[in-house]
Design an enzyme around this catalytic site. Sequence first.
Site, PDB file in Angstrom:
ATOM      1  N   HIS A 188       0.827  -1.221   0.000  1.00 22.53           N
ATOM      2  CA  HIS A 188       0.000   0.000   0.000  1.00 22.53           C
ATOM      3  C   HIS A 188       0.858   1.265   0.000  1.00 22.53           C
ATOM      4  O   HIS A 188       0.461   2.302   0.528  1.00 22.53           O
ATOM      5  CB  HIS A 188      -0.954   0.058   1.207  1.00 22.53           C
ATOM      6  CG  HIS A 188      -1.674  -1.223   1.458  1.00 22.53           C
ATOM      7  ND1 HIS A 188      -2.865  -1.543   0.851  1.00 22.53           N
ATOM      8  CD2 HIS A 188      -1.339  -2.300   2.218  1.00 22.53           C
ATOM      9  CE1 HIS A 188      -3.252  -2.739   1.242  1.00 22.53           C
ATOM     10  NE2 HIS A 188      -2.329  -3.234   2.054  1.00 22.53           N
ATOM     11  N   SER A 228      14.058  21.145 -16.283  1.00 21.21           N
ATOM     12  CA  SER A 228      12.842  21.882 -16.621  1.00 21.21           C
ATOM     13  C   SER A 228      13.252  23.164 -17.340  1.00 21.21           C
ATOM     14  O   SER A 228      14.273  23.772 -17.002  1.00 21.21           O
ATOM     15  CB  SER A 228      12.085  22.217 -15.336  1.00 21.21           C
ATOM     16  OG  SER A 228      11.281  23.359 -15.517  1.00 21.21           O
ATOM     17  N   LYS A 268      15.066  21.740 -11.013  1.00 22.38           N
ATOM     18  CA  LYS A 268      14.484  20.432 -11.300  1.00 22.38           C
ATOM     19  C   LYS A 268      15.437  19.448 -11.958  1.00 22.38           C
ATOM     20  O   LYS A 268      16.229  19.801 -12.813  1.00 22.38           O
ATOM     21  CB  LYS A 268      13.242  20.572 -12.201  1.00 22.38           C
ATOM     22  CG  LYS A 268      12.065  21.255 -11.582  1.00 22.38           C
ATOM     23  CD  LYS A 268      11.514  20.572 -10.353  1.00 22.38           C
ATOM     24  CE  LYS A 268      10.799  19.275 -10.660  1.00 22.38           C
ATOM     25  NZ  LYS A 268       9.568  19.476 -11.414  1.00 22.38           N
ATOM     26  N   GLU A 316       9.555   7.884 -16.523  1.00 22.28           N
ATOM     27  CA  GLU A 316       8.159   8.255 -16.819  1.00 22.28           C
ATOM     28  C   GLU A 316       7.782   7.830 -18.233  1.00 22.28           C
ATOM     29  O   GLU A 316       6.669   7.367 -18.487  1.00 22.28           O
ATOM     30  CB  GLU A 316       7.979   9.766 -16.661  1.00 22.28           C
ATOM     31  CG  GLU A 316       8.161  10.208 -15.227  1.00 22.28           C
ATOM     32  CD  GLU A 316       8.317  11.716 -15.093  1.00 22.28           C
ATOM     33  OE1 GLU A 316       7.642  12.284 -14.244  1.00 22.28           O
ATOM     34  OE2 GLU A 316       9.092  12.326 -15.843  1.00 22.28           O
TER      35      GLU A 316
END
Length: 462
Positions: A157, A278, A284, A291
Site C-alpha cells: 500500500h 525543466s 528540477k 516516466e
Amino acid sequence: MSKKLWGGRFEGKPNEILEAFSQSLSFDQQLWKEDLQVLKAHVSMLSKTGIIQKPIGEKLIGALAQIEKEIESGKLSISGDHEDIHSFIEAEVQKRVGESASLMRIARSRNDTVITDVRLHLKKALQELEKLHHAYLEAWVNLAEREKEKIVPGYTHFRRAQPMLFPFYCLAHISEGMREREALDMTFKWTDVSTLGAGALAGTTWQIEPETVARELGFSSTFFNALDATSDRDFILAFYFVSTLILTHISRWCEDFILWSSEGVGYLHLPDALCTGSSLMPQKKNPDPLELLRGKSARMLGNLSSLFVLMKGLPSGYNRDLQEDKEALFGAIDTMKISLAMAAEILKGVSLKGDALAKISKDDFLLATDLADELVKQGRSFAEAHEMSGKVVRYCEENGKSIGELSVPDWKKLVPEINEEMLSHLVFEKSAKRRESPGGTGEKAVAKQLAQAKSWLKSKTA
Ligand code: ARG
C-alpha cells in the site's frame, strides 16, 4: 496509379481517394527484403517442381536478386503509386523480364505472401529482442550484486512494511523476466511458421511444396490449414501480449524508482545523465526516462487491445482490415527495442544512497511483525502477539519514541516476557536477513535465488 494486379474485372479507373486511402506501400515497404526473399523461395519451388520452366525461373530469380541489390545500394527507391510492396516488386520484375513476371503469381496470393513476409520480419525482430531482453536481465543481476549489502524498506500500500535485502527486490523483477522470456520464446514459436502455399484462402490445385519453401525461408514448420494461415494474426497478438507484459513490469519498477528517488524518500540515486531538466524551474532534475517507460506500456496495451478489437468481428478468410496490423507492429518493434535498451541503461546507472537508507533503518516500526513472531515463540497466540506488538507501536507513537528507544520499565509494562534474546532480533538488518523461508528475503534464500537466476540466464543463449 500504376497497373493493378487485379484490373481485368473492372471497368474504368478506381476512385482516387480510395487509392490514397487503401494503399499500404507507404508503410509495408519495410517488408521489401522479406517480400523478395519469399518470392525467390516461391519461384525456385515452382521451378523445382516443374510448374514453371527452369530458364524462366532463373530469369525471375536473377531479376529479384538485381532488385535487392539496387534497393540496398539506393539505386532503386521504393516509391510510385503502387498499391503495396507486392505490387511494386512485381512491377519492377516486369520491367526487367516482361510479362513472365506474372508467373510468380501462380499458386500464390498476396494473402499468404503478406503474412509470410510479416512472420519473417517479426522473427528477425524477436531474435534481436531476446538479446536485448537478456541484457536487460543481466543488468538486474549486476545491480543486485553491486548493491548486495543494502537493505531497503519493502512496501505494501506504499506504506513501509518489512525490511528486505535489495537483491531480493531485484530478484522479483528477474523472476518476472524469466516468465517474460518464456512468453517471448512461445511467441517466436508461433511466428516461426511458414504460411506460403496457403493461396488466397483454400490452397491450390498446383502440385506445390510448401515444406520446401518453408525450409528455404528458414521456418521450422509449415501451416496446418490454409484458411487459418491467411486469416489469423494470433502470433502478432502474442507479440503484443508479451510486449505489454514486459513494459507493464518495467513500468511498475519505474514507478518504484520515481518514488524512491523523489525528495520525500530519497534513497535511490539517478545519475544526471539519466535525468532531464525543466525549461522554467532551474532546480528540477526529472526522471523522464522512467516516466516515458511508464508511458510506453500504455501505448503497447493499446496495440494489444486494438488488434483484438480488429480481429474479434472478422469473418473467416482474409479481410482488408488485416492490413491495419502493420503500422502498429513496426512501431511496436521499435518501441520494444529502445525501451529494453533504456531500461537496461537505467539499471546500470542507478545506485542506492547508504546514508538515506541508514536514516530509514531507524524506523523500527517495520520490526513489528518480528516482535509478534517472537511473542508467539514465547507461547502467545498470534492474535495476542499481534495485539501486543500493535500496542508497542502505538505507545511509541504517542511518546515520540522508536521501538529501540523503549526503556526497561516501558517494556515491562507492554511486554512482560521481553528478554535479551527477543530484543536481539529487533534489528532492521537482521529482520531482512532472517526471513529464510523459500523465496524469502533471508540471506541464504536470496543467495540461492540469485544463483538460480544466474544459471538460468546462462542457460538461455542470448
Ligand atoms: N496490403 C495488404 C495487407 O497488408 C496485402 C494483401 C492484400 N490482399 C488483398 N486481397 N487485397 O493486408
